[in-house]
Write a protein that holds these residues in place. Structure first.
Motif, short mmCIF file in Angstrom:
data_model
loop_
_atom_site.label_atom_id
_atom_site.label_comp_id
_atom_site.label_asym_id
_atom_site.label_seq_id
_atom_site.Cartn_x
_atom_site.Cartn_y
_atom_site.Cartn_z
N VAL A 77 58.19 58.99 47.82
CA VAL A 77 57.26 58.30 46.65
C VAL A 77 57.93 57.41 45.94
O VAL A 77 57.64 56.08 45.44
N LEU A 78 59.31 57.71 45.54
CA LEU A 78 60.11 57.02 44.50
C LEU A 78 60.57 55.59 45.43
O LEU A 78 60.58 54.58 44.86
N VAL A 83 60.25 49.78 46.49
CA VAL A 83 60.12 48.72 47.52
C VAL A 83 58.75 48.07 46.97
O VAL A 83 58.90 46.58 47.11
N LEU A 84 57.81 48.45 46.43
CA LEU A 84 56.58 47.62 46.26
C LEU A 84 56.59 47.01 44.89
O LEU A 84 56.14 45.79 44.71
N TRP A 85 57.06 47.69 43.82
CA TRP A 85 56.93 47.11 42.75
C TRP A 85 58.42 46.55 41.80
O TRP A 85 58.58 46.08 41.07
N GLY A 86 59.73 47.02 42.56
CA GLY A 86 60.92 46.95 41.96
C GLY A 86 61.25 45.49 41.76
O GLY A 86 61.46 44.99 40.55
N GLY A 108 66.24 59.78 39.04
CA GLY A 108 65.31 60.37 39.96
C GLY A 108 65.58 60.32 41.37
O GLY A 108 65.33 61.43 42.12
N TRP A 109 65.85 59.31 41.70
CA TRP A 109 66.08 59.06 43.29
C TRP A 109 67.25 59.76 43.87
O TRP A 109 67.01 60.35 44.90
N VAL A 227 69.46 50.68 42.58
CA VAL A 227 68.71 51.88 42.65
C VAL A 227 68.88 52.47 43.78
O VAL A 227 68.83 53.73 43.86
N LEU A 228 68.21 51.68 44.96
CA LEU A 228 68.16 52.37 46.31
C LEU A 228 69.48 52.30 47.20
O LEU A 228 69.21 52.48 48.34
#
Length: 464
Positions: A77-78, A83-86, A108-109, A227-228
């Motif tokens: 989910v994170l 990906v969608l809103w970052g 969190g990730w 972040v990712l």
């Protein structure tokens, strides 16, 4: 300060398409390197092969173990949310709110990835084994005596010789966990939490450095990739994640000093002192982190503030002097480490394999987006004329400095395997290259980053 120029050349529609194809080709080549390292490593692991690599999920240090855990849905989910809103949030949120959101999301990730392995197996016991720092903490009642006798206990066979990770690092690494214990935060859970909380600072420090050096556009583009970062698999939880966070913060403080001097702020010398102290302590966390001096120099070249250099260097030397007065001389420790390194499995691990397989492991930790972005950085640098222009772009300077640090660490032979965590402090400074990825393709590259982390974390039970 830089004017915000970029080495990425202008391209028409055909150029854009060829650029995307070249990016994909670079990732395919990196995947081929990973595949070769896996194939050769598995062949070496077969009984009777006669070669010992001590990595059972080559080129990564860990064990093949397909599994899911309580962190799996949260991680998915994170990742999807970033990906969608970052990219859109990174482009429009106020800067300080963006940094805060980026840091919280990174924590969190990272914790979601940790919980794929579970609370005990993935967190509380990860750095509490017999080879780790916490094993020695109860045996250090006297810190001054520990520092005085530290070097005499590095070699295996010496009286009361240190366990593997304590012996393999300067005393600063062990001191961090001793200090945590002294303030009532002892044990594996608190130690792992420190690694995650401090390690996640890279998602603030790297973009902040770019912004302070005059590339706020690049800083915003890079933040979702910070972040990712697939390396979050090892930030949670290994001490090398903590090392990455500490040293990245030190670099950011240098950039803060550069910006403050440029704008005539009184805080400039204080930021330089803080940066020097943090980076000076950094080389007492891990010997290899001395190579981050290249990244520090890149910041100083980009900012053209040599007052920062002089003040920070003096502060760093104060740290070196303090350890020397306390009884530990860095060079003595390093020379003894080299001997201890080859007393262990390092003398069995073949350099001929790891000198290139290490790069495959590192590519996994950095992710496909960084591989593609490095291709763009190198291509853009080659095409840029005059070369003087490159010295104005902090993106190029930071990336090239970090890449050089990795190459030096690789050829040294002192990092045979496990570089997916050991080289994290260098890998985070390759992230600025992702600013060169085409805006329209960034969501796809973020998805590739998240997919790499999820795949590794669910297929391999990583070590350390």
């Amino acid at each position: 300060m830089t004017s915000g120029t970029s080495v990425e050349p202008r391209e028409g529609l055909r150029g854009k398409r060829s650029g995307h194809l070249a990016d994909v080709a670079a990732v395919v080549l990196a995947a081929g390197l990973v595949g070769a390292a896996t194939t050769v490593g598995l062949a070496y692991n077969r009984p009777g092969a006669g070669v010992v690599i001590y990595a059972y999920a080559p080129p990564l240090f860990g064990d093949w173990l397909p599994h899911v855990g309580p962190g799996t849905p949260f991680a998915i989910v994170l990742a999807a949310a970033v990906v969608l809103w970052g990219p859109a949030l990174a482009a429009r949120l106020p800067w300080r709110r963006l940094l805060l959101l980026g840091y919280a999301t990174t924590v969190g990730w990272t914790m979601a990835l940790v919980m794929v392995d579970g609370w005990v197996r993935g967190f509380t016991t990860r750095i509490a084994t017999d080879n780790e720092y916490l094993h020695e903490v109860p045996n250090i009642p006297d810190i001054p005596e520990m520092l005085r006798s530290f070097s005499s206990r590095i070699l295996e066979g010496a009286p009361h010789f240190w366990t593997t990770h304590v012996a393999g690092h300067p005393p600063g690494a062990t001191l961090v966990f001793v200090w945590l214990d002294r303030i009532g935060l002892g044990g594996g859970a608190w130690a792992a939490a420190a690694c995650v909380v401090v390690g996640s600072l890279v998602a603030v420090a790297v973009p902040a450095t770019l912004a302070l050096l005059g590339r706020p556009d690049a800083a915003r583009a890079v933040l979702p990739f910070a972040v990712l970062l697939p390396g979050a698999v090892w930030i949670g939880a290994s001490a090398d994640g903590l090392f990455a966070g500490v040293t990245a913060t030190g670099i950011a403080l240098l950039a803060l000093s550069v910006a403050a001097f440029t704008h005539g702020r009184r805080s400039a010398p204080l930021a330089a002192v803080a940066g020097g102290l943090v980076l000076g302590f950094g080389i007492f966390l891990s010997y290899g982190l001395v190579l981050l001096g290249l990244v520090a120099v890149a910041v100083l070249i980009a900012g053209r503030q040599w007052r920062t250099a002089l003040i920070a260097a003096a502060a760093a030397l104060l740290v070196v002097g303090a350890f020397a007065v306390a009884g530990f001389w860095w060079l003595d420790g390093y020379h003894l480490l080299v001997q201890r390194y080859y007393q262990g499995i390092a003398h069995l691990r073949p350099y001929s394999y790891w000198v290139w397989a290490d790069l495959a492991a590192f590519a996994i930790a950095c992710g496909p987006a960084v591989v593609a972005a490095l291709r763009r950085t190198v291509t853009g640098a080659v095409r840029t004329r005059p070369v003087r222009t490159l010295l104005h772009d902090p993106v190029v300077l930071l990336v090239f400095a970090a890449a050089l640090a990795v190459l030096l660490a690789d050829v040294s032979g002192m990092s045979k395997a496990e570089v997916e965590r050991i080289w994290l402090p260098f890998g985070v400074w390759l992230l600025p290259a992702t600013a060169l990825l085409r805006p329209g393709s960034r969501r796809w590259w973020l998805a590739a980053q998240a997919g790499t982390a999820l795949l590794v974390n669910h297929l391999v039970l990583t070590g350390w």
